[in-house]
Design a protein around this motif. Structure first.
Motif: not given
Length: 187
Positions: A48-77
């Motif tokens: 998901y980090l790679f997906r976010f990085w490859k995205k051309n146009e990053k909106k606020f909602l994309d950042i929210v999704k990134l925070v959601l996924v990264v915090s969920w995966t870190l919590n899971g680990l």
């Protein structure tokens, strides 16, 4: 970017299925459950980090999704490793989920024209998803109550959810604007 041409869609779905397989292994108390879940969480976070990085146009909602996924995966680990201090990540997950739901919510399941895109097969798959989720919830509650059929109910629910996640991988894609005769040459 439309939902159908998102970057890394299939690998992300496979990594989510790996997490579910790890949960199944843990519920059934089979070996390598911890390692399977760690691989699934790590792969999901990195993809998901790679997906976010490859995205051309990053909106606020994309950042929210990134925070959601990264915090969920870190919590899971961290929880898989039985480490403490996961409360912070759970709070971040909750706040980012509420933010995502307020900003996008059910509109995620609509097409670009904001019309519902449910066909009969999608309604059946969505019904299966609901049944799987209810089976997981019921199995979890009944497992706490030491009901003897709770574990099979959990296994069925997780299997249905994993099939739902992987359904697009195994279904053939429609060819739009193709030959109606299945590309056969007719004289």
């Amino acid at each position: 970017m439309s939902i159908s041409d998102k970057i890394l869609k299939v690998p992300l779905r496979i990594s989510l299925s790996i997490i579910l397989v790890g949960l199944l292994l843990k519920i059934l108390q089979w070996p390598y459950a911890r390692e399977t879940m760690m691989v699934g969480f790590a792969a999901t976070g990195i993809l998901y980090l790679f997906r976010f990085w490859k995205k051309n146009e990053k909106k606020f909602l994309d950042i929210v999704k990134l925070v959601l996924v990264v915090s969920w995966t870190l919590n899971g680990l961290l929880r898989t490793l039985h480490l403490t201090y996961t409360t912070f990540f759970q709070i971040v997950i909750g706040l980012s989920f509420v933010t995502w739901f307020v900003m996008e919510g059910t509109a995620y399941f609509l097409d670009e024209d904001r019309r519902s895109k449910n066909q009969r097969i999608q309604v059946i798959w969505n019904f299966a998803m609901v049944v799987g989720a209810l089976a997981i919830i019921a199995g979890s509650i009944l497992n706490v109550l030491n009901w003897r059929f709770a574990i099979p109910l959990l296994v069925v629910g997780i299997t249905i959810i994993a099939a739902y996640i992987l359904k697009d991988i195994f279904t053939p894609k429609k060819i739009d604007g193709g030959d109606p005769n299945n590309e056969e040459f007719q004289l």
